[in-house]
Design an enzyme around this catalytic site. Sequence first.
Site, PDB file in Angstrom:
ATOM      1  N   LYS A  75       0.852  -1.188   0.000  1.00  0.00           N
ATOM      2  CA  LYS A  75       0.000   0.000   0.000  1.00  0.00           C
ATOM      3  C   LYS A  75       0.887   1.237   0.000  1.00  0.00           C
ATOM      4  O   LYS A  75       1.907   1.273   0.702  1.00  0.00           O
ATOM      5  CB  LYS A  75      -0.911  -0.033   1.246  1.00  0.00           C
ATOM      6  CG  LYS A  75      -1.925   1.098   1.298  1.00  0.00           C
ATOM      7  CD  LYS A  75      -2.863   0.957   2.492  1.00  0.00           C
ATOM      8  CE  LYS A  75      -3.930   2.049   2.520  1.00  0.00           C
ATOM      9  NZ  LYS A  75      -4.858   1.925   3.656  1.00  0.00           N
ATOM     10  N   SER A 150      -9.883   1.929   2.498  1.00  0.00           N
ATOM     11  CA  SER A 150      -8.973   2.717   1.683  1.00  0.00           C
ATOM     12  C   SER A 150      -7.928   1.875   0.959  1.00  0.00           C
ATOM     13  O   SER A 150      -7.380   2.319  -0.042  1.00  0.00           O
ATOM     14  CB  SER A 150      -8.269   3.750   2.561  1.00  0.00           C
ATOM     15  OG  SER A 150      -7.426   3.096   3.504  1.00  0.00           O
ATOM     16  N   SER A 174     -10.253  -0.571   6.653  1.00  0.00           N
ATOM     17  CA  SER A 174      -9.610  -0.489   5.332  1.00  0.00           C
ATOM     18  C   SER A 174      -8.891  -1.731   4.838  1.00  0.00           C
ATOM     19  O   SER A 174      -8.442  -1.761   3.698  1.00  0.00           O
ATOM     20  CB  SER A 174      -8.622   0.664   5.313  1.00  0.00           C
ATOM     21  OG  SER A 174      -9.324   1.841   5.119  1.00  0.00           O
TER      22      SER A 174
HETATM   23  N1  GLN Z   1     -13.523   4.030   5.702  1.00  0.00           N
HETATM   24  C1  GLN Z   1     -13.019   4.501   6.956  1.00  0.00           C
HETATM   25  C2  GLN Z   1     -12.676   5.963   6.835  1.00  0.00           C
HETATM   26  O1  GLN Z   1     -12.981   6.527   5.862  1.00  0.00           O
HETATM   27  C3  GLN Z   1     -11.833   3.701   7.376  1.00  0.00           C
HETATM   28  C4  GLN Z   1     -10.629   3.980   6.591  1.00  0.00           C
HETATM   29  C5  GLN Z   1      -9.436   3.209   7.055  1.00  0.00           C
HETATM   30  O2  GLN Z   1      -9.558   2.169   7.709  1.00  0.00           O
HETATM   31  N2  GLN Z   1      -8.260   3.726   6.723  1.00  0.00           N
HETATM   32  O3  GLN Z   1     -12.128   6.554   7.715  1.00  0.00           O
END
Ligand code: GLN
Length: 482
Positions: A75, A150, A174
């Site tokens: 990532k 994400s 995420s």
């Molecule tokens: N979807 C969640 C957010 O927008 C979690 C994102 C994540 O785990 N980085 O914050």
Amino acid sequence: MSKTIRQIQRGLARGEFSSIEITQDYLTAIKAHNPTINCYITITDELALQQAKTADERIAAGQAQALTGVPLAHKDIFCTDGVKTSCGSKMLDNFIAPYNATVIENIEASGAVMLGKTNMDEFAMGSSTENSYYGPAVNPWDHQRVPGGSSGGSAAAVAAGLAPAATGTDTGGSIRQPAALCGITGIKPTYGRVSRYGMIAFGSSLDQGGAFARTAEDCAQLIQTMAGFDPRDSTSIDHPVPNYSETLDGNIKGLRIGLPKEFFADGLDSNIAGVLEAAIDEYRKLGAEIVEVSLPNSKLSVPVYYVVALAECSSNLSRFDGVRFGYRCENPKDLEDLYKRSRGEGFGEEVKRRILLGTYALSAGYYDAYYLKAQQVRRLIKQDFERAFEDVDIIAAPTTPEIAFKLGEKTDDPVSMYLQDIYTLFLNLAGLPGMSIPAGFSQGMPVGLQLIANYFDEARLLNTAHQFQQASDWHLQSAEVK
Ligand code: GLN
């Protein structure tokens, strides 16, 4: 093409192919299909072939280590020495990291090859990768749909057969949510298990690195190399790391699996509920005992998370000021203009929305009402789990409320995007480890089952997931690009 880590290790050990050959195969597939899937931001082909060459030499010399010669994707939130590390943002589009994150260092030390850096929502804020400065990645099962986020690029790369496995991070879901939407296996370890050093911070008390792969067996191997105490991360925990692969085959007869009654009620899509019931039945057949548990405060996890995560991100992202890192506006009039325009031009809309809300929640006069209150409720959420784990070994839950949604469907409605995480956020608030495993399909799209274990019980989590995968073949279904 869509090999598992285990299959690649066997092929390398038997001399069926070299690391250079398998790496080249992946690079060729990536070049052909990344323009459609958009799962990689950077393809590190030269570096990959160099690392593969070294790996082949080590294998020939009988010095292979755990992941020697296995190609992986990372990532783009992990700093990679000498390689662009954008975090999905225009702010860091020109940032070449001067050092490796501990996760990258550990994985490299175990001999793996880096194929490239994967697409993600800007600063890991989002549930679809549509907040990426580089445009969204698409779901390999249906290119009109999102891969989740994400870490959507990592999940899409693995699902499409453009990497056998990949790293990710999980602040509120995420890893688990994109794993579910792309039909692969993902694990988020206990908070503090994997070092956050060199992992660009979003919500420091929630962020945790983890892994995506096709199988729990592969996740066990990847997590093994990532986990461990790191003195460079003050929240890293010095707790022994067991051999996760050794306990995968353990029998799960008598394992107590708790189903939180709140999660199998209203709001869950009925097709998804059907898929999950069948998966739970499979666990019954394997000898697990299914009991009901209650997590009464979990319904508060969305508001609590969106206070805590946003407050922490407003503080973490203050370092991007146009002076020290990344994007700087042209011809600033004075210092204030430099800050304002660099941040105004460098950050995307969702990141700005969160910085504003987070700053507000932390400001004098509001701190007690929001941040402090949220931390208190967070404690109650944690206590719900502590009570539940007195009775059960594992908690099973949905990973997502629905299947992968269409690109653009939720981009104008941040709240409906935030609600994608109703089944994942509480885990990060409590700091517990969790996984998502493929459990079936609804309307031709993958559905994930979430498994949650007690603190530092990743071995049991992986064992529980592996036993399901020995008895089912959902994880073998492939959306590989042809
Ligand atoms: N979807 C969640 C957010 O927008 C979690 C994102 C994540 O785990 N980085 O914050």
